[in-house]
Design an enzyme around this catalytic site. Structure first.
Site, mmCIF file in Angstrom:
data_model
loop_
_atom_site.group_PDB
_atom_site.id
_atom_site.type_symbol
_atom_site.label_atom_id
_atom_site.label_comp_id
_atom_site.label_asym_id
_atom_site.label_seq_id
_atom_site.Cartn_x
_atom_site.Cartn_y
_atom_site.Cartn_z
ATOM 1 N N SER A 1 43.249 32.896 35.762
ATOM 2 C CA SER A 1 44.128 32.316 36.789
ATOM 3 C C SER A 1 45.127 31.293 36.249
ATOM 4 O O SER A 1 46.020 30.873 36.993
ATOM 5 C CB SER A 1 43.297 31.671 37.899
ATOM 6 O OG SER A 1 42.745 32.685 38.692
ATOM 7 N N LYS B 1 48.654 32.249 36.640
ATOM 8 C CA LYS B 1 49.353 32.091 37.921
ATOM 9 C C LYS B 1 50.473 31.049 37.835
ATOM 10 O O LYS B 1 51.464 31.134 38.556
ATOM 11 C CB LYS B 1 48.342 31.707 39.019
ATOM 12 C CG LYS B 1 47.337 32.832 39.323
ATOM 13 C CD LYS B 1 46.183 32.352 40.214
ATOM 14 C CE LYS B 1 45.210 33.486 40.509
ATOM 15 N NZ LYS B 1 44.001 33.029 41.213
ATOM 16 N N TYR C 1 49.023 42.224 38.216
ATOM 17 C CA TYR C 1 48.164 41.037 38.354
ATOM 18 C C TYR C 1 46.971 41.101 37.389
ATOM 19 O O TYR C 1 46.654 40.126 36.708
ATOM 20 C CB TYR C 1 47.699 40.919 39.812
ATOM 21 C CG TYR C 1 46.689 39.827 40.052
ATOM 22 C CD1 TYR C 1 47.060 38.486 40.076
ATOM 23 C CD2 TYR C 1 45.332 40.133 40.236
ATOM 24 C CE1 TYR C 1 46.123 37.481 40.274
ATOM 25 C CE2 TYR C 1 44.387 39.136 40.434
ATOM 26 C CZ TYR C 1 44.787 37.817 40.462
ATOM 27 O OH TYR C 1 43.863 36.818 40.642
ATOM 28 N N TYR D 1 41.102 25.277 43.354
ATOM 29 C CA TYR D 1 40.552 25.875 44.589
ATOM 30 C C TYR D 1 39.848 24.816 45.436
ATOM 31 O O TYR D 1 40.389 23.731 45.621
ATOM 32 C CB TYR D 1 39.626 27.058 44.247
ATOM 33 C CG TYR D 1 40.192 27.909 43.154
ATOM 34 C CD1 TYR D 1 41.358 28.649 43.375
ATOM 35 C CD2 TYR D 1 39.623 27.950 41.889
ATOM 36 C CE1 TYR D 1 41.918 29.413 42.366
ATOM 37 C CE2 TYR D 1 40.174 28.717 40.875
ATOM 38 C CZ TYR D 1 41.321 29.440 41.127
ATOM 39 O OH TYR D 1 41.868 30.185 40.131
ATOM 40 N N VAL E 1 38.862 31.630 35.502
ATOM 41 C CA VAL E 1 37.443 31.965 35.375
ATOM 42 C C VAL E 1 37.044 32.389 33.961
ATOM 43 O O VAL E 1 35.867 32.627 33.701
ATOM 44 C CB VAL E 1 36.961 33.024 36.399
ATOM 45 C CG1 VAL E 1 36.961 32.466 37.807
ATOM 46 C CG2 VAL E 1 37.748 34.308 36.283
HETATM 47 N N1 GLN Z 1 41.365 37.748 37.583
HETATM 48 C C1 GLN Z 1 40.536 36.870 38.351
HETATM 49 C C2 GLN Z 1 40.378 37.413 39.750
HETATM 50 O O1 GLN Z 1 41.347 37.848 40.278
HETATM 51 C C3 GLN Z 1 41.136 35.496 38.358
HETATM 52 C C4 GLN Z 1 40.320 34.498 39.128
HETATM 53 C C5 GLN Z 1 40.314 33.119 38.532
HETATM 54 O O2 GLN Z 1 40.549 32.911 37.346
HETATM 55 N N2 GLN Z 1 39.939 32.172 39.346
HETATM 56 O O3 GLN Z 1 39.336 37.445 40.325
#
Ligand code: GLN
Length: 310
Positions: free
Chosen positions: A64, A67, A191, A243, A261
């Site tokens: 993420s 992003k 994505y 988050y 993650v």
């Molecule tokens: N690729 C992961 C997902 O879409 C990214 C989530 C994350 O890093 N929080 O679930």
């Protein structure tokens, strides 16, 4: 103020000795293969000095954190139009939460939860080839990090696509509401590829330098985003970058930061430093446990919280 040359290795040694390391993400099968024992940290200060410790040069899945760079690309091509698709409010929910979308006509709360990131990625998805949109992010990262050595981990991208039913559900729901305009499969594939970009803490800290420097990459002098956009991206990282743990992160660390993650965190001390940490063990909210602890020690020792008076 502490001496970074001594502080960064000391924090890495403290983290290496910790036994409670959190749980490595396993909902993406390929991420579960990574050992929880890694810890890496790189701090680059405004004067260009780099302080590295631990697994600073080992590539990991940025997930993420991508992003942030997808948002930079979307702002470059769509400007303020980005905010017609996605809001700027913390969600107070999990990164992959679906409930708010139903209540809010398919418009995601912010660009850093999965739904919001997929809506942003839809803006930079170009045709049906995921390599086009993800390639834009990859080129940006290579350029900012000053290396061609950054790449998409194909096995992770495949693993995400094979198991990403929840992300597919988010995307189709937004498509039903007209929030996505491209072909859902192409947007999702882009994505998954951007999330699967692998790079090291050193490369990530270098890629983040423009955010500590009002939008200009200090290495090349290139303007990446406007000063206002840099300030806004930092604001979003502070309020939404972790988050449903964003408030707690602001409370304990006090820096704009974005987690993934894969266990990485990019943190920005505006005017002072670009910082990357990596430790794959996660908190229940999906943020690196030791990465957060290390940033807390660093920010406290250096007095770098954005809420400090100077
Ligand atoms: N690729 C992961 C997902 O879409 C990214 C989530 C994350 O890093 N929080 O679930």
């Amino acid at each position: 103020m502490a001496d970074l040359a001594e502080l960064v290795p000391r924090i890495a040694a403290t983290m290496a000795a910790r036994t409670a390391r959190g749980r490595v993400a396993n909902y993406i099968p390929d991420l579960a293969k990574v050992s929880a024992s890694h810890f890496g940290m790189v701090v680059i200060t405004a004067d260009g000095r780099e302080h590295a410790a631990g697994d600073a040069d080992l590539a990991f899945s940025i997930q993420s954190i991508s992003k942030v760079f997808a948002l930079v690309e979307a702002l470059a091509s769509h400007g303020e139009g980005v905010w017609q698709r996605v809001g700027r409010e913390p969600s107070g929910g999990a990164f992959n939460s679906i409930v708010q979308l139903e209540a809010e006509a398919g418009r995601p709360r912010n660009p850093f939860i999965n739904a919001g990131a997929i809506a942003v990625t839809d803006l930079i998805t170009d045709g049906d080839d995921p390599r086009a949109g993800a390639g834009r992010i990859l080129r940006l990262l290579r350029d900012l990090a000053g290396t061609q050595g950054i790449a998409v981990d194909g096995a992770v991208a495949y693993s995400e696509a094979a198991t990403g039913h929840r992300n597919a559900a988010l995307a189709h729901f937004m498509k039903a509401h007209g929030v996505l305009t491209g072909r859902v499969e192409a947007t999702l594939s882009t994505y998954f590829h951007q999330c699967a970009i692998a790079m090291s803490c050193r490369e990530l800290a270098r890629a983040g330098r423009f955010l500590m420097n009002g939008g200009v990459d200090p290495a090349s002098g290139r303007r990446v985003v406007s000063p206002e956009q840099a300030r806004r991206i930092n604001a979003l990282m502070l309020t939404c970058g972790h988050y449903d743990a964003s408030g707690d992160f602001a409370f304990s660390v006090g820096l704009p930061a974005k987690s993934g993650v894969g266990g990485g965190i990019l943190a920005i001390a505006p005017g002072r430093a670009s910082i990357a940490v990596w430790s794959p063990g996660l908190s229940p909210q999906g943020n690196s446990l030791l990465g957060t602890a290390a940033l807390e020690e660093l920010a406290s020792a250096m007095g770098w919280s954005v809420f400090n008076p100077d």
